[in-house]
Design an enzyme around this catalytic site. Structure first.
Site, PDB file in Angstrom:
ATOM      1  N   GLU A  27       1.150 -51.367  51.814  1.00 35.14           N
ATOM      2  CA  GLU A  27       2.410 -50.907  50.814  1.00 35.14           C
ATOM      3  C   GLU A  27       4.054 -50.416  51.644  1.00 35.14           C
ATOM      4  OE1 GLU A  27       2.192 -49.222  47.210  1.00 35.14           O
ATOM      5  OE2 GLU A  27      -0.153 -48.196  47.898  1.00 35.14           O
ATOM      6  N   GLU A  28       4.363 -50.238  51.929  1.00 37.81           N
ATOM      7  CA  GLU A  28       5.946 -50.111  52.048  1.00 37.81           C
ATOM      8  C   GLU A  28       5.670 -48.320  53.232  1.00 37.81           C
ATOM      9  OE1 GLU A  28       7.960 -47.427  51.286  1.00 37.81           O
ATOM     10  OE2 GLU A  28       6.526 -48.493  49.503  1.00 37.81           O
ATOM     11  N   SER A  29       4.124 -47.500  51.856  1.00 36.88           N
ATOM     12  CA  SER A  29       4.684 -46.261  52.142  1.00 36.88           C
ATOM     13  C   SER A  29       3.704 -46.162  53.320  1.00 36.88           C
ATOM     14  CB  SER A  29       4.249 -45.816  51.000  1.00 36.88           C
ATOM     15  OG  SER A  29       2.792 -46.658  50.552  1.00 36.88           O
TER      16      SER A  29
ATOM     17  N   ARG B  68      13.185 -43.018  44.393  1.00 40.19           N
ATOM     18  CA  ARG B  68      12.934 -43.912  45.755  1.00 40.19           C
ATOM     19  C   ARG B  68      13.686 -45.643  45.834  1.00 40.19           C
ATOM     20  NH1 ARG B  68       8.756 -41.155  47.756  1.00 40.19           N
ATOM     21  NH2 ARG B  68       6.989 -40.857  46.765  1.00 40.19           N
TER      22      ARG B  68
ATOM     23  N   THR C 141       3.176 -50.665  42.266  1.00 41.18           N
ATOM     24  CA  THR C 141       2.647 -49.637  43.526  1.00 41.18           C
ATOM     25  C   THR C 141       2.014 -49.016  43.084  1.00 41.18           C
ATOM     26  OG1 THR C 141       5.302 -49.487  43.980  1.00 41.18           O
ATOM     27  CG2 THR C 141       3.771 -47.755  44.295  1.00 41.18           C
TER      28      THR C 141
ATOM     29  N   LYS D 263      -9.064 -37.559  41.963  1.00 40.04           N
ATOM     30  CA  LYS D 263      -9.453 -38.617  41.073  1.00 40.04           C
ATOM     31  C   LYS D 263     -10.924 -39.784  41.135  1.00 40.04           C
ATOM     32  CE  LYS D 263      -7.866 -41.826  45.005  1.00 40.04           C
ATOM     33  NZ  LYS D 263      -7.162 -42.818  45.191  1.00 40.04           N
TER      34      LYS D 263
ATOM     35  N   ASP E   3      -5.574 -37.766  53.058  1.00 40.32           N
ATOM     36  CA  ASP E   3      -6.758 -37.762  53.017  1.00 40.32           C
ATOM     37  C   ASP E   3      -7.146 -39.490  53.643  1.00 40.32           C
ATOM     38  OD1 ASP E   3      -4.534 -39.337  51.468  1.00 40.32           O
ATOM     39  OD2 ASP E   3      -6.435 -40.249  49.844  1.00 40.32           O
TER      40      ASP E   3
ATOM     41  N   LYS F 122      -7.040 -48.003  50.622  1.00 40.27           N
ATOM     42  CA  LYS F 122      -6.002 -48.554  51.640  1.00 40.27           C
ATOM     43  C   LYS F 122      -6.859 -47.511  52.757  1.00 40.27           C
ATOM     44  CE  LYS F 122      -2.109 -45.203  50.467  1.00 40.27           C
ATOM     45  NZ  LYS F 122      -2.169 -45.051  49.262  1.00 40.27           N
TER      46      LYS F 122
ATOM     47  N   ASP G  90      -2.402 -39.200  56.850  1.00 41.13           N
ATOM     48  CA  ASP G  90      -1.813 -38.809  56.108  1.00 41.13           C
ATOM     49  C   ASP G  90      -3.439 -38.184  55.303  1.00 41.13           C
ATOM     50  OD1 ASP G  90      -4.043 -40.515  54.026  1.00 41.13           O
ATOM     51  OD2 ASP G  90      -2.279 -40.034  52.705  1.00 41.13           O
TER      52      ASP G  90
ATOM     53  N   ARG H  71      -1.806 -34.917  39.845  1.00 44.49           N
ATOM     54  CA  ARG H  71      -1.772 -34.034  41.287  1.00 44.49           C
ATOM     55  C   ARG H  71      -0.724 -33.689  40.743  1.00 44.49           C
ATOM     56  NH1 ARG H  71      -0.040 -38.699  46.169  1.00 44.49           N
ATOM     57  NH2 ARG H  71      -2.309 -39.628  46.150  1.00 44.49           N
TER      58      ARG H  71
ATOM     59  N   SER I 274      -3.466 -36.543  48.907  1.00 54.20           N
ATOM     60  CA  SER I 274      -3.033 -36.935  50.396  1.00 54.20           C
ATOM     61  C   SER I 274      -1.634 -36.104  50.598  1.00 54.20           C
ATOM     62  CB  SER I 274      -2.593 -38.208  49.468  1.00 54.20           C
ATOM     63  OG  SER I 274      -1.785 -39.210  50.064  1.00 54.20           O
ATOM     64  N   HIS I 275      -0.725 -36.912  51.101  1.00 56.28           N
ATOM     65  CA  HIS I 275       0.443 -36.498  51.531  1.00 56.28           C
ATOM     66  C   HIS I 275       0.876 -34.888  51.134  1.00 56.28           C
ATOM     67  CE1 HIS I 275       1.911 -38.794  48.679  1.00 56.28           C
ATOM     68  NE2 HIS I 275       3.260 -39.083  49.075  1.00 56.28           N
TER      69      HIS I 275
ATOM     70  N   ASP J 105      -5.810 -42.247  54.099  1.00 58.47           N
ATOM     71  CA  ASP J 105      -5.865 -44.288  53.457  1.00 58.47           C
ATOM     72  C   ASP J 105      -4.578 -43.975  54.216  1.00 58.47           C
ATOM     73  OD1 ASP J 105      -4.074 -42.407  51.889  1.00 58.47           O
ATOM     74  OD2 ASP J 105      -4.912 -43.366  50.266  1.00 58.47           O
ATOM     75  N   ARG J 106      -3.137 -43.333  54.833  1.00 59.69           N
ATOM     76  CA  ARG J 106      -2.097 -44.420  55.558  1.00 59.69           C
ATOM     77  C   ARG J 106      -2.044 -44.289  56.701  1.00 59.69           C
ATOM     78  NH1 ARG J 106       2.807 -41.957  51.207  1.00 59.69           N
ATOM     79  NH2 ARG J 106       2.015 -42.250  50.075  1.00 59.69           N
TER      80      ARG J 106
ATOM     81  N   THR K 109       0.507 -41.801  40.002  1.00 58.31           N
ATOM     82  CA  THR K 109      -0.051 -43.280  40.890  1.00 58.31           C
ATOM     83  C   THR K 109      -1.082 -42.708  41.689  1.00 58.31           C
ATOM     84  OG1 THR K 109       2.375 -43.216  41.538  1.00 58.31           O
ATOM     85  CG2 THR K 109       1.450 -44.576  42.987  1.00 58.31           C
TER      86      THR K 109
HETATM   87  C1  VG1 Z   1       3.684 -43.081  46.788  1.00 59.56           C
HETATM   88  C2  VG1 Z   1       3.798 -44.213  47.484  1.00 59.56           C
HETATM   89  C3  VG1 Z   1       2.616 -45.868  46.992  1.00 59.56           C
HETATM   90  C4  VG1 Z   1       1.290 -45.091  46.995  1.00 59.56           C
HETATM   91  C5  VG1 Z   1       0.963 -44.005  45.986  1.00 59.56           C
HETATM   92  C6  VG1 Z   1      -0.329 -43.370  47.330  1.00 59.56           C
HETATM   93  O1  VG1 Z   1       3.371 -43.407  45.215  1.00 59.56           O
HETATM   94  O2  VG1 Z   1       4.780 -45.088  47.062  1.00 59.56           O
HETATM   95  O3  VG1 Z   1       2.562 -46.621  47.993  1.00 59.56           O
HETATM   96  O4  VG1 Z   1       0.133 -45.668  46.690  1.00 59.56           O
HETATM   97  O5  VG1 Z   1       1.887 -42.824  46.825  1.00 59.56           O
HETATM   98  O6  VG1 Z   1      -0.677 -43.118  48.084  1.00 59.56           O
HETATM   99  P1  VG1 Z   1       4.801 -42.621  44.656  1.00 59.56           P
HETATM  100  O7  VG1 Z   1       4.276 -43.240  42.895  1.00 59.56           O
HETATM  101  O8  VG1 Z   1       4.902 -41.396  44.819  1.00 59.56           O
HETATM  102  O9  VG1 Z   1       5.604 -43.840  44.912  1.00 59.56           O
HETATM  103  V1  VG1 Z   1      -1.017 -41.490  48.382  1.00 59.56           V
HETATM  104  O10 VG1 Z   1      -1.532 -41.667  50.318  1.00 59.56           O
HETATM  105  O11 VG1 Z   1      -0.617 -40.462  48.255  1.00 59.56           O
HETATM  106  O12 VG1 Z   1      -2.728 -40.935  47.795  1.00 59.56           O
HETATM  107 CO    CO Z   2      -3.159 -40.775  51.217  1.00 59.31          CO
END
Ligand code: VG1
Ligand code: CO
Length: 540
Positions: A361-363, A493, A342, A124, A277, A374, A275, A20, A111-112, A279-280, A16
């Site tokens: 995004e909902e995330s 999910r 997504t 990336k 990095d 983001k 988070d 990773r 990221s998270h 972006d959240r 996504t």
């Molecule tokens: C998750 C989230 C998605 C987001 C992605 C990257 O992906 O659901 O909405 O864009 O993380 O966010 P997945 O495929 O695990 O559902 V970040 O802040 O990790 O770069």
């Molecule tokens: Co992130």
């Protein structure tokens, strides 16, 4: 300069958001180098170009940066801009790529996901527009990793990336720059810093949890230094290689310290977290949690209170599993509402074409056309701007008033983490095979079920298998997806949504209000039988 012979690694496929893997995978000889060379081989002529490099500060960030610098020099780049200390939040990277019109950038982050020697690392490539590489590019990179036979690198000692300045590496210049300055300057052009400053001066209090990840230095500079929030507003502000042992995911489970503060007797007016990095974002009021889907809708409805958006919005885009709350705002404003798969890479074309201004995004991801990622702190500042302008109203007041006006899209996501991959694939195949149209499930009638496919309205590219949707005749929805960011087993999910127009029911706990649909989702997917789990790992 050396040409090093190598052989392909299996599985260097960006998900996504980039590649990773566990650190133990990344530290294998040639693993990082193969991927970086595959990027350089896939993006066109790199000769004489400038590249931005930085990351979220997690374990292996510094080592990876030194390797990338040596490879960039060997691949003909004229210059690499590196954030001091190797630090660069994802939205700041996007900002810098755009501002200096570079040939894109490399962002090092998972990221998270947790960090440290036994945890995760990620990489990336972002394109010159500043956003994550689209699927056409990530597929080319992946294809290249499968046939790679050598990479280019120069030999040399590590460079000092901890002090601002310039170095030479072969014929290439390395510029170590302040990772915060350009980003902070951009924020000042978007939001009413005077109004926010005045609010802090008259006693408005907030707490920001940087979760020992990359946003600490950004939040201290912007919130405490430029906006005058009192010292100590930013907690866990020092980026650590292992995020202090925590899980830098801003939600009710992992941002527990912030949640505790915002629910205690002397809670501040506003709380936010970001988070790994940057972006959240998670946003809270005193004793009040704002779901990311609602946050997008509220920001959109109030955007004109912010100088950068005073002229109004061109459109609002959301990922498919995100609740339709923002669509209701778009309808009222008479602007288009876009529904994408997504991942932020799908918003890029809409933003570039001027078809959307805000995205979400909902995330816990929200952003706008100011960058192509983001942006956690941006969302926090937009909330602060709105709160400063709607003086006297709390976060809860603003969200409740929003629900009263538009109705509430009651929403929740249930994650089942670390389940067996084969079982997860079989579960999805089972769902894909169902034909449910017209069936009654609980008190609901199925209007459609499909596997979401998307045709980009700007460039016509098609993305299939983006999540199973079960949509009911009253507009309620259940969506099932497998995560594309995890590094261990699979994560299922389940996204659940129901529209509630009745204000008298808006106060209900979503887990209660959605109980029927939650049961339907578990039964339809045979979650317990197929995964052995009878409870989600995380509920947001
Ligand atoms: C998750 C989230 C998605 C987001 C992605 C990257 O992906 O659901 O909405 O864009 O993380 O966010 P997945 O495929 O695990 O559902 V970040 O802040 O990790 O770069
Ligand atoms: Co992130």
């Amino acid at each position: 300069m050396k040409t090093v012979a190598t052989t392909p690694f299996a599985g260097q496929k960006p998900g996504t958001s980039g590649l990773r893997k566990k650190v133990s995978v990344f530290i294998q000889p040639h693993y990082l180098e193969n991927f970086v060379q595959a990027v350089f081989d896939s993006i066109g002529d790199t000769t004489g170009k400038t590249l931005v490099v930085g990351g979220d500060g997690r374990y292996y960030n510094r080592t990876a940066i030194q390797t990338i610098l040596r490879m960039a020099a060997a691949n003909g780049f004229a210059k690499v801009m590196v954030g001091r200390g190797g630090i660069l939040s994802t939205p700041a990277a996007s900002c810098v790529i755009r501002k200096y019109q570079t040939f894109g950038g490399i962002i090092l982050s998972a990221s998270h996901n947790p960090g440290g020697p036994t945890e995760d690392f990620g990489i990336k490539y972002n394109i010159p527009a500043g956003g994550p590489a689209p699927e056409s590019v990530t597929e080319a990179i992946y294809a290249r990793t499968q046939v790679i036979s050598s990479y280019q690198i120069i030999e040399g000692a590590d460079l000092d990336i901890d002090h601002l300045g310039r170095h030479s590496l072969g014929a290439m210049v390395v510029e170590v720059f302040d990772p915060v300055a350009d980003y902070a300057e951009l924020m000042e052009t978007l939001f009413d810093f005077d109004a926010i400053r005045a609010a802090f001066r008259s006693g408005f209090r907030m707490k920001f949890d940087a979760m020992h990840a990359v946003t600490g230095p950004y939040a201290v500079e912007i919130l405490e230094k430029r906006l005058g929030a009192h010292m100590g507003t930013v907690m866990h502000g020092e980026p650590l290689e292992d995020f202090g042992g925590g899980h830098p995911d801003p939600n009710l489970v992992h941002a527990h310290d912030l949640v505790h503060i915002l629910t205690s007797p002397n809670a501040p007016d506003f709380g936010a977290a970001s988070d790994g990095d940057g972006d959240r974002n998670m946003v809270m009021g005193r004793n009040f949690y704002v779901t990311p889907s609602d946050s997008l809708a509220v920001l959109a409805a109030n955007a004109t209170l912010c100088p950068g958006y005073a002229k109004g919005l061109a459109g609002i885009a959301r990922s498919m599993p995100t609740s339709a709350a923002a669509d209701r705002v778009a309808a009222k404003l008479g602007i288009p509402a876009w529904e994408t798969p997504t991942g932020w890479k799908f918003f890029g074309t809409l933003l570039d074409a001027g078809k959307a201004t805000l995205c979400g995004e909902e995330s816990f991801g929200t952003g706008s056309d100011h960058v192509r990622e983001k942006d956690g702190l941006w969302a926090v500042l937009m909330w602060l701007n709105i709160l400063a302008k709607r003086k006297g109203e709390s976060v809860a007041d603003i969200v409740r008033a929003h629900w009263a006006e538009y109705g509430r899209n009651v929403y929740s996501r249930h994650d089942y983490e670390g389940i067996d991959s084969a079982a997860a694939d079989a579960l999805m195949a089972h769902l894909r095979g169902l034909s449910l149209k017209g069936q009654r499930l609980g008190g609901f009638t199925v209007a459609l079920n499909d596997d979401f496919a998307y045709t980009d309205p700007v460039d016509g590219s098609v993305s299939t298998k983006q999540g199973i949707r079960v949509v009911f005749t009253d507009g309620s929805r259940i969506v099932f997806r497998l995560s594309g960011t995890g590094t261990e087993g699979a994560t299922l999910r389940v996204y659940i949504e129901r529209y509630e127009p009745d204000t008298a029911k808006h106060h209900l706990d979503p887990q209660v209000a959605l109980a029927d649909l939650i049961t339907i989702a578990r039964d339809l997917a045979e979650i317990e039988a197929r995964t052995g789990r009878n409870e989600p790992t995380v509920i947001t």
